[in-house]
Scaffold this active site. Sequence first.
Site, PDB file in Angstrom:
ATOM      1  N   LYS A  22       0.996  -0.663  -0.056  1.00 47.16           N
ATOM      2  CA  LYS A  22       0.070   0.083   0.108  1.00 47.16           C
ATOM      3  C   LYS A  22       1.008   1.009  -0.069  1.00 47.16           C
ATOM      4  CE  LYS A  22      -2.415   2.515   3.470  1.00 47.16           C
ATOM      5  NZ  LYS A  22      -1.049   3.603   4.328  1.00 47.16           N
ATOM      6  N   ASN A  23       2.387   1.127   0.396  1.00 46.81           N
ATOM      7  CA  ASN A  23       2.466   2.574   1.726  1.00 46.81           C
ATOM      8  C   ASN A  23       3.819   2.955  -0.391  1.00 46.81           C
ATOM      9  OD1 ASN A  23       1.229   3.170   3.468  1.00 46.81           O
ATOM     10  ND2 ASN A  23       2.113   2.823   4.896  1.00 46.81           N
ATOM     11  N   ARG A  92      -3.720  10.470   3.329  1.00 41.18           N
ATOM     12  CA  ARG A  92      -2.695  11.900   3.467  1.00 41.18           C
ATOM     13  C   ARG A  92      -2.020  11.527   2.918  1.00 41.18           C
ATOM     14  NH1 ARG A  92      -0.379  14.152   7.505  1.00 41.18           N
ATOM     15  NH2 ARG A  92       1.581  13.164   7.346  1.00 41.18           N
ATOM     16  N   CYS A 116      -5.861   8.860   8.465  1.00 39.76           N
ATOM     17  CA  CYS A 116      -5.364   8.168   9.783  1.00 39.76           C
ATOM     18  C   CYS A 116      -5.011   8.433  10.220  1.00 39.76           C
ATOM     19  CB  CYS A 116      -4.715   6.732  10.305  1.00 39.76           C
ATOM     20  SG  CYS A 116      -5.069   5.358   8.794  1.00 39.76           S
ATOM     21  N   ARG A 121       0.111  15.060  13.158  1.00 36.25           N
ATOM     22  CA  ARG A 121       0.769  14.591  11.760  1.00 36.25           C
ATOM     23  C   ARG A 121       1.527  16.034  10.759  1.00 36.25           C
ATOM     24  NH1 ARG A 121      -1.515   9.293   9.461  1.00 36.25           N
ATOM     25  NH2 ARG A 121       0.396   9.294   8.780  1.00 36.25           N
ATOM     26  N   PRO A 122       2.086  17.025  11.304  1.00 34.10           N
ATOM     27  CA  PRO A 122       2.829  17.563  10.395  1.00 34.10           C
ATOM     28  C   PRO A 122       3.815  17.348   8.618  1.00 34.10           C
ATOM     29  CG  PRO A 122       4.473  17.597  12.433  1.00 34.10           C
ATOM     30  CD  PRO A 122       3.412  16.542  12.128  1.00 34.10           C
ATOM     31  N   ILE A 123       3.687  18.279   8.264  1.00 36.31           N
ATOM     32  CA  ILE A 123       4.093  18.367   6.452  1.00 36.31           C
ATOM     33  C   ILE A 123       5.836  19.529   6.549  1.00 36.31           C
ATOM     34  CG2 ILE A 123       2.142  16.675   5.824  1.00 36.31           C
ATOM     35  CD1 ILE A 123       1.558  19.831   4.129  1.00 36.31           C
ATOM     36  N   ASP A 124       5.833  19.458   6.988  1.00 35.69           N
ATOM     37  CA  ASP A 124       6.684  20.742   7.743  1.00 35.69           C
ATOM     38  C   ASP A 124       7.953  20.627   6.586  1.00 35.69           C
ATOM     39  OD1 ASP A 124       6.644  19.625  10.104  1.00 35.69           O
ATOM     40  OD2 ASP A 124       9.042  19.590  10.540  1.00 35.69           O
ATOM     41  N   ASP A 304       4.001   0.773  11.880  1.00 38.88           N
ATOM     42  CA  ASP A 304       2.401   0.126  11.995  1.00 38.88           C
ATOM     43  C   ASP A 304       2.538  -0.889  12.443  1.00 38.88           C
ATOM     44  OD1 ASP A 304       2.853   2.486  10.479  1.00 38.88           O
ATOM     45  OD2 ASP A 304       2.701   1.667   8.715  1.00 38.88           O
ATOM     46  N   ILE A 326       7.347   6.765  17.262  1.00 40.46           N
ATOM     47  CA  ILE A 326       7.210   7.451  15.468  1.00 40.46           C
ATOM     48  C   ILE A 326       6.029   8.361  15.637  1.00 40.46           C
ATOM     49  CG2 ILE A 326       6.749   7.346  13.389  1.00 40.46           C
ATOM     50  CD1 ILE A 326       9.425   6.537  14.107  1.00 40.46           C
ATOM     51  N   ARG A 396      -8.821   0.360   3.447  1.00 37.75           N
ATOM     52  CA  ARG A 396      -7.677   1.572   3.172  1.00 37.75           C
ATOM     53  C   ARG A 396      -6.744   0.283   3.035  1.00 37.75           C
ATOM     54  NH1 ARG A 396      -6.334   5.497   6.165  1.00 37.75           N
ATOM     55  NH2 ARG A 396      -5.154   5.780   4.680  1.00 37.75           N
TER      56      ARG A 396
HETATM   57  N1  EPU Z   1       6.524  14.455  10.792  1.00 40.73           N
HETATM   58  C1  EPU Z   1       6.766  15.699  10.767  1.00 40.73           C
HETATM   59  N2  EPU Z   1       7.302  16.951   9.794  1.00 40.73           N
HETATM   60  C2  EPU Z   1       6.880  15.852   8.879  1.00 40.73           C
HETATM   61  C3  EPU Z   1       6.565  15.208   8.025  1.00 40.73           C
HETATM   62  C4  EPU Z   1       6.430  13.663   9.616  1.00 40.73           C
HETATM   63  O1  EPU Z   1       7.336  16.154  12.009  1.00 40.73           O
HETATM   64  O2  EPU Z   1       6.962  16.836   7.383  1.00 40.73           O
HETATM   65  C5  EPU Z   1       6.904  13.331  11.498  1.00 40.73           C
HETATM   66  C6  EPU Z   1       5.118  12.491  11.996  1.00 40.73           C
HETATM   67  O3  EPU Z   1       4.906  12.927  12.726  1.00 40.73           O
HETATM   68  C7  EPU Z   1       5.875  11.268  12.707  1.00 40.73           C
HETATM   69  C8  EPU Z   1       7.277  11.064  11.847  1.00 40.73           C
HETATM   70  O4  EPU Z   1       7.426  12.500  11.729  1.00 40.73           O
HETATM   71  O5  EPU Z   1       5.995  11.661  13.609  1.00 40.73           O
HETATM   72  C9  EPU Z   1       6.991  10.171  11.214  1.00 40.73           C
HETATM   73  O6  EPU Z   1       6.370  10.462  10.128  1.00 40.73           O
HETATM   74  P1  EPU Z   1       6.791  10.089   8.072  1.00 40.73           P
HETATM   75  O7  EPU Z   1       7.044  10.967   7.897  1.00 40.73           O
HETATM   76  O8  EPU Z   1       7.910   9.412   8.343  1.00 40.73           O
HETATM   77  O9  EPU Z   1       5.661   8.867   8.030  1.00 40.73           O
HETATM   78  P2  EPU Z   1       3.934   9.468   6.997  1.00 40.73           P
HETATM   79  O10 EPU Z   1       5.283   9.412   6.027  1.00 40.73           O
HETATM   80  O11 EPU Z   1       3.455  10.183   6.710  1.00 40.73           O
HETATM   81  C10 EPU Z   1       4.324   6.918   6.802  1.00 40.73           C
HETATM   82  C11 EPU Z   1       2.878   5.846   6.685  1.00 40.73           C
HETATM   83  C12 EPU Z   1       2.890   4.954   7.809  1.00 40.73           C
HETATM   84  C13 EPU Z   1       3.647   4.655   8.781  1.00 40.73           C
HETATM   85  C14 EPU Z   1       4.757   5.825   8.640  1.00 40.73           C
HETATM   86  C15 EPU Z   1       5.735   5.920   9.355  1.00 40.73           C
HETATM   87  C16 EPU Z   1       2.708   6.464   3.705  1.00 40.73           C
HETATM   88  C17 EPU Z   1       1.395   6.485   3.344  1.00 40.73           C
HETATM   89  N3  EPU Z   1       2.494   6.417   5.064  1.00 40.73           N
HETATM   90  O12 EPU Z   1       3.727   8.435   6.768  1.00 40.73           O
HETATM   91  O13 EPU Z   1       1.852   4.888   6.711  1.00 40.73           O
HETATM   92  O14 EPU Z   1       3.280   5.057   9.814  1.00 40.73           O
HETATM   93  O15 EPU Z   1       5.020   6.577   7.451  1.00 40.73           O
HETATM   94  O16 EPU Z   1       6.479   4.923   9.186  1.00 40.73           O
HETATM   95  O17 EPU Z   1       3.734   5.584   3.164  1.00 40.73           O
HETATM   96  C18 EPU Z   1      -0.438   2.685   7.887  1.00 40.73           C
HETATM   97  O18 EPU Z   1       0.066   2.480   7.011  1.00 40.73           O
HETATM   98  O19 EPU Z   1      -1.371   2.570   8.650  1.00 40.73           O
HETATM   99  C19 EPU Z   1       0.926   4.396   7.396  1.00 40.73           C
HETATM  100  C20 EPU Z   1       0.251   5.095   8.977  1.00 40.73           C
END
Ligand code: EPU
Length: 428
Positions: A22-23, A92, A116, A121-124, A304, A326, A396
């Site tokens: 999925k990811n 997301r 979820c 879950r910031p995207i900064d 996960d 995480i 999902r």
């Molecule tokens: N974070 C920040 N700033 C950012 C991005 C992330 O502070 O700009 C923090 C997040 O809040 C979190 C940590 O960094 O605490 C890790 O977040 P990451 O960005 O790695 O997560 P993600 O890319 O949003 C993906 C998977 C998630 C999985 C995480 C961690 C996808 C679509 N989602 O999310 O999968 O938990 O990596 O491995 O790839 C799931 O499959 O159930 C799922 C939530």
Amino acid sequence: MEKLLIEGGHYLEGTVQVSGAKNSAVALIPAAILADSTVTIDNLPTISDVGILAELLEEIGGRTEHDGDTLTVHPEDMFAMPLPNGRVKKLRASYYMMGAMLGKFKKAVIGLPGGCNLGPRPIDQHIKGFEALGAKVTNEQGAIYLQADELIGARIYLDVVSVGATINIMLAAVRAKGRTIIENAAKEPEIIDVATLLSSMGANIKGAGTNVIRIDGVDKLDGCRHSIIPDRIEAGTYMILAAAMGKSVLVDNVIPDHVESLIAKLREMGVMIEVGDDQVFIRTQQNLNAVDVKTLVYPGFPTDLQQPFTSLLTSAEGSSMVTDTIYNARFKHIDELRRMGANIKVEGRSALINGGNRLQGAKVRASDLRAGAALVVAGLMANGITEITGVDHIDRGYANLEEKLNGLGAKTWREKLTEAEAEEVENS
Ligand code: EPU
């Protein structure tokens, strides 16, 4: 709306096939935007997120054909259509539309993503990367506006190791001018999968899977054909439920390296595991040992799998501690497990599980995807019938769930929610 019913207590036996990741899928589909000709993606999982992303590509003028587990994307007529609302908010991973559209069209408008609810879950870090490449980024009324005259390669150090930011910056950088270096990059297998697709399209990427990724921008990317890697989280979920209830279960189409941390923890619990080239064979033992586990970035124990693993730990005699480093709020499944008789205390980012009591079937609610997986594991282990609402979350991420479970000897089925149940779900 439907609920998933599970009659617990049946031992599982047989083979289960793992679907594509999925990811990876949710990044590879937007990545197809970057090509100038047809991209074909094989081994897609049958999950709702895939359908939504294909529809998003159609919204921006692409043509897609979905045939079984193959998606063909014709990107020739795509344009920088703003997507401030609608489908884009449903998942997301639609944030990958930002990197892909910025990379291709030098502009994009994307509504802030849903997905979820696991706490903030910031995207900064994504935005820091886009800005470093020369984009102007603003946030207006819940949508991110991105615009660049041209994108120029840059050195970007991620302050947080982020899967999403690493992939998004790769997407934006592959067609930028010059060299981009991502430092402190995430190393998850899905990042390598995305880099493989982009390289097949003609991108120049080195170091994916390590913490420094170098990208030399190219002017043009062509179409290609790509097959998605197996889903390590789906594989891990089946390994966990096999450890809970499996007489002997073969999890097929898995890359064992990708689930090494889980294999180590299951062995520590006393589960018998044999590892083949692309298969993992699991035979459970009575009296599993309690263990402590801490989630970490790859190759550490994946966040996960934390939720389904917690369900398994309720069957181990003694105290286990699960710590999620995480996400700080990925414990919404715990209240539901308590309804089923689990003895779990949450303190900060840790859950203390006093295991050994048999769970009892109950009416529970999946608040997010992996909370749903945790409740499925719990339902299979419990006495009696468990009714899970919030099934759309599970859909999902888990392809053909009942088919796969029932193929192993589980008893699961769906029923329509009564009006009262539907109202309760709407209000929760
Ligand atoms: N974070 C920040 N700033 C950012 C991005 C992330 O502070 O700009 C923090 C997040 O809040 C979190 C940590 O960094 O605490 C890790 O977040 P990451 O960005 O790695 O997560 P993600 O890319 O949003 C993906 C998977 C998630 C999985 C995480 C961690 C996808 C679509 N989602 O999310 O999968 O938990 O990596 O491995 O790839 C799931 O499959 O159930 C799922 C939530």
